[in-house]
Design a protein around this motif. Structure first.
Motif, PDB file in Angstrom:
ATOM      1  N   ARG A  87     106.851 -22.712  14.622  1.00 25.59           N
ATOM      2  CA  ARG A  87     107.765 -23.128  13.559  1.00 25.59           C
ATOM      3  C   ARG A  87     109.159 -23.410  14.111  1.00 25.59           C
ATOM      4  NH1 ARG A  87     104.862 -19.175  10.551  1.00 25.59           N
ATOM      5  NH2 ARG A  87     106.465 -17.589  10.995  1.00 25.59           N
ATOM      6  N   MET A  88     109.625 -22.590  15.058  1.00 21.53           N
ATOM      7  CA  MET A  88     110.935 -22.830  15.659  1.00 21.53           C
ATOM      8  C   MET A  88     110.959 -24.154  16.424  1.00 21.53           C
ATOM      9  SD  MET A  88     112.416 -19.147  16.955  1.00 21.53           S
ATOM     10  CE  MET A  88     110.923 -18.581  17.769  1.00 21.53           C
ATOM     11  N   VAL A  89     109.893 -24.414  17.170  1.00 20.81           N
ATOM     12  CA  VAL A  89     109.816 -25.679  17.902  1.00 20.81           C
ATOM     13  C   VAL A  89     109.812 -26.842  16.920  1.00 20.81           C
ATOM     14  CG1 VAL A  89     108.352 -27.108  19.382  1.00 20.81           C
ATOM     15  CG2 VAL A  89     108.688 -24.687  19.934  1.00 20.81           C
ATOM     16  N   ALA A  90     108.985 -26.748  15.885  1.00 23.14           N
ATOM     17  CA  ALA A  90     108.872 -27.833  14.909  1.00 23.14           C
ATOM     18  C   ALA A  90     110.213 -28.101  14.231  1.00 23.14           C
ATOM     19  CB  ALA A  90     107.802 -27.503  13.876  1.00 23.14           C
ATOM     20  N   ALA A  91     110.933 -27.037  13.866  1.00 21.25           N
ATOM     21  CA  ALA A  91     112.221 -27.210  13.181  1.00 21.25           C
ATOM     22  C   ALA A  91     113.239 -27.903  14.074  1.00 21.25           C
ATOM     23  CB  ALA A  91     112.748 -25.849  12.724  1.00 21.25           C
ATOM     24  N   SER A  92     113.146 -27.685  15.387  1.00 20.10           N
ATOM     25  CA  SER A  92     114.131 -28.272  16.308  1.00 20.10           C
ATOM     26  C   SER A  92     113.944 -29.766  16.511  1.00 20.10           C
ATOM     27  CB  SER A  92     114.035 -27.572  17.672  1.00 20.10           C
ATOM     28  OG  SER A  92     112.899 -28.018  18.402  1.00 20.10           O
ATOM     29  N   LEU A  93     112.764 -30.282  16.130  1.00 18.62           N
ATOM     30  CA  LEU A  93     112.434 -31.672  16.434  1.00 18.62           C
ATOM     31  C   LEU A  93     113.032 -32.655  15.439  1.00 18.62           C
ATOM     32  CD1 LEU A  93     108.650 -31.205  17.379  1.00 18.62           C
ATOM     33  CD2 LEU A  93     110.624 -31.275  18.905  1.00 18.62           C
ATOM     34  N   ARG A  94     113.658 -32.122  14.375  1.00 24.68           N
ATOM     35  CA  ARG A  94     114.267 -32.966  13.342  1.00 24.68           C
ATOM     36  C   ARG A  94     113.208 -33.873  12.725  1.00 24.68           C
ATOM     37  NH1 ARG A  94     120.124 -33.990  16.422  1.00 24.68           N
ATOM     38  NH2 ARG A  94     120.644 -31.764  16.501  1.00 24.68           N
ATOM     39  N   GLU A  95     113.351 -35.182  12.859  1.00 23.45           N
ATOM     40  CA  GLU A  95     112.412 -36.061  12.146  1.00 23.45           C
ATOM     41  C   GLU A  95     111.128 -36.327  12.926  1.00 23.45           C
ATOM     42  OE1 GLU A  95     115.042 -38.942  14.515  1.00 23.45           O
ATOM     43  OE2 GLU A  95     115.188 -36.948  13.611  1.00 23.45           O
ATOM     44  N   VAL A  96     110.995 -35.796  14.125  1.00 26.75           N
ATOM     45  CA  VAL A  96     109.802 -36.022  14.941  1.00 26.75           C
ATOM     46  C   VAL A  96     108.750 -34.962  14.586  1.00 26.75           C
ATOM     47  CG1 VAL A  96     108.873 -36.155  17.282  1.00 26.75           C
ATOM     48  CG2 VAL A  96     111.182 -36.992  16.802  1.00 26.75           C
ATOM     49  N   PRO A  97     107.525 -35.367  14.241  1.00 27.79           N
ATOM     50  CA  PRO A  97     106.520 -34.372  13.842  1.00 27.79           C
ATOM     51  C   PRO A  97     105.930 -33.615  15.033  1.00 27.79           C
ATOM     52  CG  PRO A  97     105.583 -36.573  13.741  1.00 27.79           C
ATOM     53  CD  PRO A  97     107.040 -36.755  14.054  1.00 27.79           C
TER      54      PRO A  97
END
Length: 434
Positions: free
Chosen positions: A159-169
């Motif tokens: 979840r932390m990694v995903a949140a850092s990616l902004r608009e990139v899935p």
């Protein structure tokens, strides 16, 4: 008229550097999609032999090479168009880091408007993953379709990694692996040497946390069909004997396809099994591989050694590449210091060393024009034989590998990509290259 075939989802799997887990992730994704009933085709960007063997096991289909210089843009376009008509998914594993090399994986992506999946090793980072991924996207730029995070410790970490990616899935993530694919001096070991490989690939596929909804948003593409230039049947009626076993396994699938297209009949034999050169051979092709790991077996393979010497004396054209050349030198000294007697068609002794001795794309001059390929070896050959020619390094144009001629034998550390110049290959295998 509407084309009934919807095309294939096509992505290039890349990373910030080697060692991030591109091959593991590509293999896991290929096996996972295949288990979901998808028809999967995988390509490898850049010259490589071992990763494609592994990816073939993962996907269940042969893995061909895409390289803007060695393969050429038109052949790349032709292969992608054909794959999109035969498969549901086309995965292309990049080489080194996304922007490394000339040409790079990013160059390939931009040439064919391929969306990129960025693999990141998230083992020692969380939010910084976003900075890495956005930098990969914007530096070129490339069209970034999503991220696959490797070595993700937990759902919270993901979840932390995903949140850092902004608009990139974040399309998928993979946990740390208790059992990794072993390596040696030329990269991964061959699939035949990995016990329980299929079980390991199944485990990777099962552990891959794939966002199927996000994956389904990738639009299928159907590139325009490309008609390849016809290859003249210059080897029609000729039988080419190809060495193929664990010691002679570095073989582009395109090389066999080119020999077939030239009209040759192919027969395979195993020097490790002490098979002699087939009696009806009009030419012999000795690909590269790992002869230094099988020195004791090759040294005692009497029928193989007698037959290749007899073929040479009879003037049968022989093409020996890298490991193939090592096996027809006088001897090989392996990394443990053991020296093994080889077939002795070339005067010279081969010795393994710890440092890389040759690496990179090169081309070999022939009367039919340059034949493109690459070199990658950890040994040197000391010989009194003067080279008949030398390859040229790309892109510098500086002198590359020695090419030796001894009667109808052509030998070099250079690995040729036959599809780059079929006429030159036909000349080599009929003794008319120069």
């Amino acid at each position: 008229m509407v084309n009934a075939h919807p095309g294939a989802r096509m992505v290039l799997v890349a990373a910030i550097a080697s060692g991030q887990g591109k091959t593991t992730v590509t293999a896991a994704l290929a096996r996972r999609l295949a288990r979901m009933g998808q028809r999967v085709r995988v390509f490898k960007c850049g010259p490589d032999f071992i990763d494609p063997m592994l990816l073939e096991r993962a996907s269940g289909a042969p893995v061909h090479t895409l390289d803007l210089w060695m393969t050429g843009p038109e052949q790349c376009r032709q292969q992608l168009a054909q794959a999109a008509r035969e498969a549901d998914v086309v995965l292309i594993e990049g080489v080194m880091g996304l922007y490394d090399g000339q040409p790079s994986a990013a160059d390939l992506a931009r040439e064919f408007d391929l969306p990129v999946l960025a693999v990141i090793d998230a083992a020692a980072m969380a939010q910084t993953a976003g900075a890495v991924v956005l930098g990969l996207r914007d530096y070129g730029p490339v069209r970034l379709a999503g991220v696959i995070a490797n070595r993700v410790a937990s759902e919270g970490h993901a979840r932390m990694v995903a949140a850092s990616l902004r608009e990139v899935p974040l399309l998928a993530n993979l946990p740390p692996q208790a059992h990794s694919l072993p390596e040696r001096h030329l990269g991964l070991v061959t699939p035949e040497e990995v016990g329980g490989l299929d079980a390991l690939l199944d485990q990777l596929a099962a552990q891959l946390v794939l966002d199927e909804d996000a994956w389904s948003t990738l639009a299928p593409r159907l590139p325009d069909a490309v008609t390849p230039e016809p290859i003249p049947s210059l080897l029609a009626g000729k039988t080419v004997a190809v060495a193929r076993d664990a010691a002679f396994c570095f073989l582009y699938p395109a090389n066999l396809d080119t020999l077939h297209a030239l009209g040759a009949r192919l027969v395979f034999f195993s020097p490790l099994a002490d098979d002699p050169v087939p009696a009806d051979a009009d030419a012999v092709y000795l690909p590269g591989g790992y002869p230094e790991l099988h020195g004791a077996t090759l040294a005692t393979a009497g029928r193989w050694q007698v037959s290749i010497r007899a073929a040479h004396r009879a003037g049968i054209p022989i093409l020996a590449e890298c490991g193939g050349m090592m096996a027809i030198a006088e001897s090989i000294t392996d990394q443990q210091g053991h020296t093994w007697a080889m077939a002795g068609l070339l005067p010279g002794a081969v010795a393994m060393q710890a440092r890389l001795a040759g690496l990179g794309p090169q081309s070999m001059p022939t009367a039919s024009g340059p034949l493109r390929g690459h070199t990658f070896h950890y040994s040197r050959m000391a010989t009194t034989l003067a080279p008949a020619a030398c390859t040229s390094k790309y892109p510098s144009g500086s002198e590359g590998e020695a090419v030796y001629r001894q009667g109808a034998l052509t030998a070099s550390y250079f690995h040729a990509y036959f599809a780059s110049n079929p006429q030159a290959v036909a000349a080599l295998l009929t003794g008319r290259a120069w």
